[in-house]
Structure formats: structure tokens, C-alpha cells
Scaffold this active site. Sequence first.
Site, PDB file in Angstrom:
ATOM      1  N   ARG A   1       1.690  -3.329  12.979  1.00  0.00           N
ATOM      2  CA  ARG A   1       1.060  -3.527  14.290  1.00  0.00           C
ATOM      3  C   ARG A   1       1.631  -4.797  14.907  1.00  0.00           C
ATOM      4  O   ARG A   1       1.859  -5.799  14.214  1.00  0.00           O
ATOM      5  CB  ARG A   1      -0.459  -3.679  14.165  1.00  0.00           C
TER       6      ARG A   1
ATOM      7  N   GLU B   1       1.710  -2.935  23.928  1.00  0.00           N
ATOM      8  CA  GLU B   1       2.524  -1.724  24.003  1.00  0.00           C
ATOM      9  C   GLU B   1       2.056  -0.932  25.201  1.00  0.00           C
ATOM     10  O   GLU B   1       0.848  -0.756  25.355  1.00  0.00           O
ATOM     11  CB  GLU B   1       2.364  -0.878  22.731  1.00  0.00           C
TER      12      GLU B   1
ATOM     13  N   THR C   1       6.788  -2.472  11.108  1.00  0.00           N
ATOM     14  CA  THR C   1       6.397  -1.117  11.523  1.00  0.00           C
ATOM     15  C   THR C   1       4.879  -0.965  11.460  1.00  0.00           C
ATOM     16  O   THR C   1       4.369   0.150  11.466  1.00  0.00           O
ATOM     17  CB  THR C   1       7.020  -0.044  10.596  1.00  0.00           C
TER      18      THR C   1
ATOM     19  N   GLY D   1       0.841  -1.203   0.000  1.00  0.00           N
ATOM     20  CA  GLY D   1       0.000   0.000   0.000  1.00  0.00           C
ATOM     21  C   GLY D   1       0.868   1.242   0.000  1.00  0.00           C
ATOM     22  O   GLY D   1       2.000   1.227  -0.484  1.00  0.00           O
ATOM     23  N   ARG D   2       0.321   2.318   0.574  1.00  0.00           N
ATOM     24  CA  ARG D   2       1.058   3.585   0.559  1.00  0.00           C
ATOM     25  C   ARG D   2       2.426   3.463   1.228  1.00  0.00           C
ATOM     26  O   ARG D   2       3.441   3.841   0.649  1.00  0.00           O
ATOM     27  CB  ARG D   2       0.245   4.675   1.279  1.00  0.00           C
ATOM     28  N   ILE D   3       2.460   2.931   2.459  1.00  0.00           N
ATOM     29  CA  ILE D   3       3.737   2.873   3.180  1.00  0.00           C
ATOM     30  C   ILE D   3       4.646   1.817   2.552  1.00  0.00           C
ATOM     31  O   ILE D   3       5.840   2.059   2.332  1.00  0.00           O
ATOM     32  CB  ILE D   3       3.501   2.601   4.683  1.00  0.00           C
TER      33      ILE D   3
ATOM     34  N   HIS E   1       7.346   2.293  19.094  1.00  0.00           N
ATOM     35  CA  HIS E   1       6.275   2.795  18.212  1.00  0.00           C
ATOM     36  C   HIS E   1       6.506   4.261  17.833  1.00  0.00           C
ATOM     37  O   HIS E   1       5.734   5.141  18.207  1.00  0.00           O
ATOM     38  CB  HIS E   1       4.891   2.603  18.849  1.00  0.00           C
TER      39      HIS E   1
END
Length: 327
Positions: free
Chosen positions: A236, A265, A234, A158-160, A284
Site C-alpha cells: 500500500r 491513487e 506492492t 506472510g502469504r505474498i 496498482h
Amino acid sequence: MAERPRVFVSRTLPAPQAVERLREATALDVWSSPRPPTVDELRERVAGCEGVLTMLTEAVDARLLDACPKLRAVANMAVGYDNIDVTAASERGVLVTNTPGVLTETTADMAFALLLAAARRLAEGEAAVRGGAWGPWDPAWLLGHDVSGATLGIVGPGRIGGAVARRARGFGMRVLYRGHQPVDGFPGERVSLAELLGRSDFVSVHVPLTPETTHMFNAATFAQMQPHAVFVNTARGGIVDQVALREALVAGRIAAAALDVTDPEPLPPDDPLLSAPHLLVAPHLGSATRATRRRMAELATDNLLAALAGERPEHLVNPEAWERRRR
Ligand code: GLV
Ligand code: GLV
């Protein structure tokens, strides 16, 4: 004049102008503690509100929604929205928005920082320097893996994922990907997950956390990776079975892992995962730059104010709630 809508913002935003805009347009209540509100505190503060601007630490579930009957919009200041029960929100006509796009490059930078750091064993080196374990230059000490010319497998183009792939091309890497719809111009070869795991020197994850992706990385998937492979997450923490990751690192089934996200977390300092070798964990920080956090806060504010003004917010994740409100 119509009464201003009541809005709760669940943390102090690093974006004074966004807060100013909220203050002008709404009856604003901001959570000022650095720790997130508890479930009860959140319910109390949102109970009479029409809008809420949340962080990924706030669980917005059916119970909360039922306790907040006036709520019309939840603007999450994150691209991920696994902290929100979107189905429950849609059923109640509550609009949910996220902040895509503005954090793409920043998060891709973080993925690449982790990839490079794990490949070149920076955390171990730094610990050696500080711990007095730095001896004379040694031709065989702390040898890592070349990034240049290696093969990177991107799970979730996707975008990332696409932004990470572009960086990889700059390092002369070959890029494989697994996923349905790559972003436009994604520079890589589409393969099955098994082929990606078997061929990649580096594997980087960029999928949202959903029931389908929960523990997608487990004993079976780590076993399909190469023994010199480096795993980067990076996205979840819940995407990874951390017990299996620990075992894979201990047994040397993969060479290293670098994580910006964990489950839970924060990860307690005595969590067994942290005793695994060749593991780098960041707290995070994927979108944690001043400019990007400001843009995320601005975008969440835009989304929230649009929704409260009766407009369709730009980054609506549940169009079905919009349809429901219009019926
Ligand atoms: C951060 O993890 C985000 O989803 O924006
Ligand atoms: C290493 O420092 C080298 O000069 O090869």
C-alpha cells in the site's frame, strides 16, 4: 418465501458467473460506471442494503455504516482492507471479509516483475528507445544491478512475502525477512529491520497498511539502506513517506524504486514523486490478471452470500462482529 436481501456491488465485476449467483440470491444493484462511486453516491446506494461488495476504492467508515442501518456484511474484493473501518463495523455487528490466497502468486509475480525491471532499468531503456536516445551499443550505458545472487529483504513474510521469497530462491538470492510469523516453510533468515535494511540489495514490502506501518519507510529507514539498494512496494502506498522516497532517490541514498502502489491513487501526473530519478511506477496492477480477478470476485461473492445466509464466511476479518451477532 423470505424477501431476497438487497445487495450493492460497487463496480462491474470481471466475473459473469459471480454476478449471476448474486442476481439469483439477492436483489442486486450494480454500479456500472468505470469510476468509483463518490462518498455520497455510495451512501445513497448502500442505504437500504443488507450487503455490499466493495473495491479498495470505497471508504467504509462509521459515517457510511451509520447511514446504512440494515447492513450486515461488507465483502471487500481485495486482500487488503484498510479502506474499511473494521472497528466501527465490529461495533455495529457488520461482518467484514477479504479475498486472501487467490491473489498471492499473481501479486508475487508483480513484485518480481518490478524488482527485475528496476534492477535492469527497463523503464529507462524503453523510454530511451521511444525517445530517440538509443545510441550505438555502449559498454557503460544503463548499467543496472544483478538480481542473481543478491540479497533480498522481505518486510512482512506472510502469504505474498513468502511467494516472493520462493521466487527469489529460484534466482539464487539470499532471503532475509523481518516480521513476526513467517508463513510455513518461509525460506529465509529472520533479522531486525535495521539489519535487513543494512544488508539487503533489494527490499520488498508485504505488510498491510495499519497505523503501525504508515510511513514505515521514511527518511530514517531509507538512510539505513545501501546506496545500491532497490526498493519495491506492492503493498500500500501509505506505507511509504513519498517525500522521503523522492529525496532518497534524488540524493542517491538508494539506487532505484519500483512501486505498484502510491498515495494517493491515482497519482497525479504532476506529483513531485514522478520527477525522481530511477523510479518505476505501475498503476496498482498487483492482482490484475483475468483469472485472479475472477477468483477474487468469486471469493468475495462466496463470502457475501454466506454472511447473508447467516453462515460464518470463510474469510471473515472481524470474528468479534460474528460473536456480536450471535449474542
Ligand atoms: C489489492 O491491492 C488487494 O489488497 O487485494
Ligand atoms: C551483449 O549483447 C553481448 O553479446 O555481450
